[in-house]
Design a protein around this motif. Structure first.
Motif, PDB file in Angstrom:
ATOM      1  N   PRO A   1       0.823  -1.163  -0.054  1.00  0.00           N
ATOM      2  CA  PRO A   1      -0.002   0.124  -0.022  1.00  0.00           C
ATOM      3  C   PRO A   1       0.863   1.301   0.023  1.00  0.00           C
ATOM      4  O   PRO A   1       1.892   1.569   0.747  1.00  0.00           O
ATOM      5  N   LEU A   2       0.369   2.260  -0.754  1.00  0.00           N
ATOM      6  CA  LEU A   2       1.418   3.458  -1.114  1.00  0.00           C
ATOM      7  C   LEU A   2       0.620   4.346   0.080  1.00  0.00           C
ATOM      8  O   LEU A   2      -0.451   4.943  -0.263  1.00  0.00           O
ATOM      9  N   ARG A   3       1.272   4.893   1.100  1.00  0.00           N
ATOM     10  CA  ARG A   3       0.829   5.713   2.175  1.00  0.00           C
ATOM     11  C   ARG A   3       1.823   6.738   2.416  1.00  0.00           C
ATOM     12  O   ARG A   3       2.930   6.783   2.378  1.00  0.00           O
ATOM     13  N   HIS A   4       1.306   7.994   2.873  1.00  0.00           N
ATOM     14  CA  HIS A   4       1.741   8.969   3.401  1.00  0.00           C
ATOM     15  C   HIS A   4       1.033  10.102   4.241  1.00  0.00           C
ATOM     16  O   HIS A   4      -0.239   9.859   4.100  1.00  0.00           O
ATOM     17  N   GLU A   5       1.388  10.054   5.623  1.00  0.00           N
ATOM     18  CA  GLU A   5       0.803  10.858   6.440  1.00  0.00           C
ATOM     19  C   GLU A   5      -0.688  10.301   6.851  1.00  0.00           C
ATOM     20  O   GLU A   5      -1.711  10.780   7.044  1.00  0.00           O
ATOM     21  N   GLY A   6      -0.573   8.710   7.113  1.00  0.00           N
ATOM     22  CA  GLY A   6      -1.817   8.054   7.392  1.00  0.00           C
ATOM     23  C   GLY A   6      -2.734   7.797   6.094  1.00  0.00           C
ATOM     24  O   GLY A   6      -3.822   7.332   6.457  1.00  0.00           O
ATOM     25  N   ARG A   7      -2.336   8.479   5.055  1.00  0.00           N
ATOM     26  CA  ARG A   7      -3.513   8.057   4.149  1.00  0.00           C
ATOM     27  C   ARG A   7      -3.053   7.304   2.802  1.00  0.00           C
ATOM     28  O   ARG A   7      -1.925   7.603   2.461  1.00  0.00           O
ATOM     29  N   THR A   8      -3.744   6.176   2.469  1.00  0.00           N
ATOM     30  CA  THR A   8      -3.468   5.201   1.410  1.00  0.00           C
ATOM     31  C   THR A   8      -4.010   6.030   0.054  1.00  0.00           C
ATOM     32  O   THR A   8      -5.210   6.211   0.056  1.00  0.00           O
ATOM     33  N   VAL A   9      -2.988   5.956  -0.666  1.00  0.00           N
ATOM     34  CA  VAL A   9      -3.381   6.581  -1.991  1.00  0.00           C
ATOM     35  C   VAL A   9      -3.373   5.852  -3.294  1.00  0.00           C
ATOM     36  O   VAL A   9      -3.830   6.008  -4.303  1.00  0.00           O
ATOM     37  N   GLY A  10      -2.730   4.586  -3.185  1.00  0.00           N
ATOM     38  CA  GLY A  10      -2.664   3.736  -4.106  1.00  0.00           C
ATOM     39  C   GLY A  10      -2.069   2.407  -3.590  1.00  0.00           C
ATOM     40  O   GLY A  10      -1.716   2.357  -2.380  1.00  0.00           O
ATOM     41  N   ALA A  11      -1.420   1.553  -4.524  1.00  0.00           N
ATOM     42  CA  ALA A  11      -0.705   0.219  -4.283  1.00  0.00           C
ATOM     43  C   ALA A  11       0.155   0.184  -5.203  1.00  0.00           C
ATOM     44  O   ALA A  11       0.182   0.625  -6.466  1.00  0.00           O
TER      45      ALA A  11
ATOM     46  N   ARG B   1       3.688  10.195  -2.100  1.00  0.00           N
ATOM     47  CA  ARG B   1       3.971  11.411  -2.290  1.00  0.00           C
ATOM     48  C   ARG B   1       3.776  11.999  -3.427  1.00  0.00           C
ATOM     49  O   ARG B   1       3.141  12.994  -3.947  1.00  0.00           O
ATOM     50  N   SER B   2       4.358  11.432  -4.592  1.00  0.00           N
ATOM     51  CA  SER B   2       4.124  12.050  -6.050  1.00  0.00           C
ATOM     52  C   SER B   2       2.443  11.691  -6.341  1.00  0.00           C
ATOM     53  O   SER B   2       2.184  12.815  -6.973  1.00  0.00           O
TER      54      SER B   2
ATOM     55  N   GLU C   1     -14.560  19.736   1.273  1.00  0.00           N
ATOM     56  CA  GLU C   1     -13.733  20.817   0.949  1.00  0.00           C
ATOM     57  C   GLU C   1     -12.690  20.456   2.183  1.00  0.00           C
ATOM     58  O   GLU C   1     -11.558  20.976   1.622  1.00  0.00           O
ATOM     59  N   THR C   2     -12.943  20.337   3.293  1.00  0.00           N
ATOM     60  CA  THR C   2     -12.117  20.248   4.487  1.00  0.00           C
ATOM     61  C   THR C   2     -10.856  18.907   3.928  1.00  0.00           C
ATOM     62  O   THR C   2      -9.762  18.921   4.362  1.00  0.00           O
ATOM     63  N   ASP C   3     -11.450  17.894   3.279  1.00  0.00           N
ATOM     64  CA  ASP C   3     -10.668  16.915   2.875  1.00  0.00           C
ATOM     65  C   ASP C   3      -9.476  17.330   1.836  1.00  0.00           C
ATOM     66  O   ASP C   3      -8.335  16.996   1.830  1.00  0.00           O
ATOM     67  N   ARG C   4     -10.220  18.274   1.133  1.00  0.00           N
ATOM     68  CA  ARG C   4      -9.033  18.887   0.081  1.00  0.00           C
ATOM     69  C   ARG C   4      -8.075  19.679   0.755  1.00  0.00           C
ATOM     70  O   ARG C   4      -6.746  19.457   0.503  1.00  0.00           O
ATOM     71  N   GLN C   5      -8.309  20.500   1.855  1.00  0.00           N
ATOM     72  CA  GLN C   5      -7.352  21.130   2.618  1.00  0.00           C
ATOM     73  C   GLN C   5      -6.363  20.019   3.290  1.00  0.00           C
ATOM     74  O   GLN C   5      -5.115  20.466   3.210  1.00  0.00           O
ATOM     75  N   LEU C   6      -6.802  18.877   3.698  1.00  0.00           N
ATOM     76  CA  LEU C   6      -6.014  18.013   4.489  1.00  0.00           C
ATOM     77  C   LEU C   6      -5.089  17.543   3.509  1.00  0.00           C
ATOM     78  O   LEU C   6      -3.844  17.228   3.693  1.00  0.00           O
ATOM     79  N   GLU C   7      -5.397  17.184   1.986  1.00  0.00           N
ATOM     80  CA  GLU C   7      -4.827  16.804   1.131  1.00  0.00           C
ATOM     81  C   GLU C   7      -3.617  17.741   0.690  1.00  0.00           C
ATOM     82  O   GLU C   7      -2.472  17.262   0.507  1.00  0.00           O
TER      83      GLU C   7
ATOM     84  N   VAL D   1       0.578  17.258   1.142  1.00  0.00           N
ATOM     85  CA  VAL D   1       1.329  17.477  -0.105  1.00  0.00           C
ATOM     86  C   VAL D   1       2.620  18.382   0.435  1.00  0.00           C
ATOM     87  O   VAL D   1       3.689  18.395   0.357  1.00  0.00           O
ATOM     88  N   LEU D   2       2.124  19.414   1.411  1.00  0.00           N
ATOM     89  CA  LEU D   2       3.037  20.224   1.837  1.00  0.00           C
ATOM     90  C   LEU D   2       3.789  19.479   2.823  1.00  0.00           C
ATOM     91  O   LEU D   2       5.436  19.709   2.797  1.00  0.00           O
ATOM     92  N   ARG D   3       3.474  18.601   3.702  1.00  0.00           N
ATOM     93  CA  ARG D   3       4.459  17.934   4.605  1.00  0.00           C
ATOM     94  C   ARG D   3       5.442  16.719   3.617  1.00  0.00           C
ATOM     95  O   ARG D   3       6.460  16.959   4.229  1.00  0.00           O
ATOM     96  N   GLY D   4       4.812  16.461   2.719  1.00  0.00           N
ATOM     97  CA  GLY D   4       5.463  15.558   1.974  1.00  0.00           C
ATOM     98  C   GLY D   4       6.716  16.282   1.226  1.00  0.00           C
ATOM     99  O   GLY D   4       7.958  15.902   1.304  1.00  0.00           O
ATOM    100  N   ALA D   5       6.390  17.473   0.723  1.00  0.00           N
ATOM    101  CA  ALA D   5       7.505  18.295   0.111  1.00  0.00           C
ATOM    102  C   ALA D   5       8.495  18.841   1.079  1.00  0.00           C
ATOM    103  O   ALA D   5       9.810  18.874   0.793  1.00  0.00           O
ATOM    104  N   LEU D   6       8.135  19.053   2.294  1.00  0.00           N
ATOM    105  CA  LEU D   6       9.006  19.559   3.440  1.00  0.00           C
ATOM    106  C   LEU D   6       9.792  18.362   3.844  1.00  0.00           C
ATOM    107  O   LEU D   6      11.108  18.314   3.907  1.00  0.00           O
ATOM    108  N   LEU D   7       9.397  17.328   3.768  1.00  0.00           N
ATOM    109  CA  LEU D   7      10.133  15.955   3.992  1.00  0.00           C
ATOM    110  C   LEU D   7      11.183  15.756   3.101  1.00  0.00           C
ATOM    111  O   LEU D   7      12.394  15.527   3.029  1.00  0.00           O
TER     112      LEU D   7
END
Length: 481
Positions: free
Chosen positions: A223-233, A259-260, A283-289, A293-299
């Protein structure tokens, strides 16, 4: 709008039951209850609505609520007093309804404005820190698969992402051979691989499934996960047995791929928000997304800082308020710092550890760097350690961005970000320089003595008249050389 709504409710008589609760007439009195004229009442309700809107807009809901509550209690007492003694209705309920609607509306508007500003800053910051744009996500995924190919040599590797309907679709694919597969929708092996990916995503774990009992090949789903969210596999097919030591690499590459994919989703999402978007969970989910992305870029940006730990030179970064931001192991060794001292030492205390006769006032050196922007460099010799260090203090500048604009819309110069201290061990280099200087002195001394004798005797021989012409020619050449 609040005033109009309150006037409409009052004129329709819908507020009468509430209004009677704040009116008190003597029981033995036959006086008729008086009230302001219609237009005076409308003007009063509109004035209160406007005043409440200005109060909430200027002081905020929390501070305004304190004053408005006090005002309501005061008006309620005054309404009872006026109705009891003067038989006069001050229209408390219409005024209170108009004030409440106005205050709530302004509060919702403030929330919407701040939500829009927050979303804009999140997206701008995530876009500024991204190392790759969202439309380049497929190339990033392919490069990640190529890295896995050098280690695992899979026969096939596929990156899946979820679409809006929750189905897995292929985003990138790497194959050992270029032969086309049969229709994936009718291929039972392909469908089994999809189910394996779905189980891995549901269980949030890496799954390994043998192809058959006879061969060592296996299907691996991650599973492809970042910040506790699974976005793919990620699905890879290997022809050898999958080993546990490959899990760490696979997990790290999977996090990068996640992250990509998140960047790709952020770029594809619509940037427009509705007026009441802050009340929407989507809309709140989009903010979290965007925040993910910001946290991934900082990483990803932190790899530069982590790479400083691999340098042989000592490197330290200091904030402009004097705090130490980073110290690598090499500098801690040069400064004789223990691990627990690194987090507590200030930048100036760190500089004090390198005081010598030529660097006895670090504060002056730092002030010169801040004022001029030019780096400060000195060679420091420590006799007690028999060591020579090269010291360099420089000012690190932040890159110019959209937030820094000059008055004429020109990009302003970069702003100071932090101070950098670099320490190089020059002990061996200085010893080599001394050896080279001694060697050159020794060589010149050792050569000068025989050359002087050769030159002197050659000159004497050139003056000898009895020498044969050929011998005299040879001696002249020796003397000239």
């Amino acid at each position: 709008m609040a005033g109009l709504l309150s006037v409409a409710l009052w004129w329709a008589g819908l507020l009468s039951p509430l209004q009677s609760a704040f009116i008190m007439l003597p029981r033995d009195s036959d006086q008729v209850l008086n009230a302001p004229t219609f237009w005076n009442s409308v003007a009063l309700i509109f004035a209160v609505s406007f005043a409440v809107a200005v109060d909430v807009g200027r002081f905020g809901s929390r501070r305004a609520l304190f004053y408005l509550s006090g005002g309501f209690l005061g008006l309620a007492a005054f309404s009872l007093f006026a109705s009891w003694f003067f038989s006069f209705d001050i229209l408390l309920v219409p005024i209170a309804v108009a004030a409440s609607i106005s205050g709530i509306t302004i509060h919702l508007k403030r929330l919407g404005d701040r939500d829009t500003a927050l979303t804009g800053k999140l997206r701008a910051a995530s876009a500024r820190f991204e190392s790759a744009q969202g439309h380049d996500a497929e190339n990033c995924l392919l490069r990640g698969l190529q890295l896995l190919d050098t280690v695992l040599s899979p026969s096939e590797a596929v990156v899946f992402r979820r679409d809006r309907d929750g189905h897995l679709i292929s985003s990138a694919r790497l194959r050992a051979t270029q032969n086309t597969l049969p229709d994936t929708g009718r291929n039972s092996a392909w469908r089994d691989a999809i189910k394996l990916c779905e189980r891995a995503m549901a269980g949030v774990e890496l799954l390994v499934e043998k192809v058959d009992a006879e061969s060592a090949g296996a299907n691996v789903a991650l599973p492809l996960r970042h910040e506790g969210r699974t976005v793919g596999a990620l699905l890879i097919r290997v022809t050898r047995e999958f080993e546990d030591e490959d899990r760490a690499l696979l997990t790290a590459v999977g996090g990068q791929m996640a992250r990509s994919l998140q960047r790709e989703e952020a770029h594809k999402s619509n940037g427009k928000r509705s007026v009441l978007g802050f009340l929407s969970t989507s809309e709140t989910d989009r903010q979290l997304e965007s925040l993910d992305v910001l946290r991934g870029a900082l990483l990803e940006q932190s790899v530069g800082l982590n790479a400083l730990g691999e340098l042989s030179e000592g490197v330290a970064l200091g904030y402009l308020d004097g705090r130490t931001a980073y110290v690598n192991e090499a500098l801690a060794k040069f400064a004789n710092l223990e691990h627990e001292d690194i987090t507590n030492i200030t930048f100036f205390e760190l500089l004090d550890r390198f005081r010598t006769d030529v660097f006895d006032q670090p504060a002056i050196a730092v002030r010169r760097v801040l004022q001029t922007g030019e780096a400060y460099e000195r060679d420091l010799h420590f006799a007690d350690r028999n060591a020579t260090y090269g010291l360099r203090i420089a000012l690190v500048l932040a890159g110019a961005d959209d937030d820094m604009k000059a008055p004429d819309n020109q990009v302003a110069s970069a702003k100071p970000l932090c101070l950098a201290l670099v320490i190089k061990d020059l002990t061996l280099l200085k010893e080599y320089d001394a050896l080279r200087s001694d060697m050159l002195s020794l060589m010149s001394h050792e050569l000068r003595t025989p050359l002087t004798s050769i030159n002197g005797f050659a000159e004497l021989l050139t003056r000898e008249q009895e020498l044969p012409e050929q011998a005299k020619e040879f001696v002249t050449i020796i003397a000239n050389e």
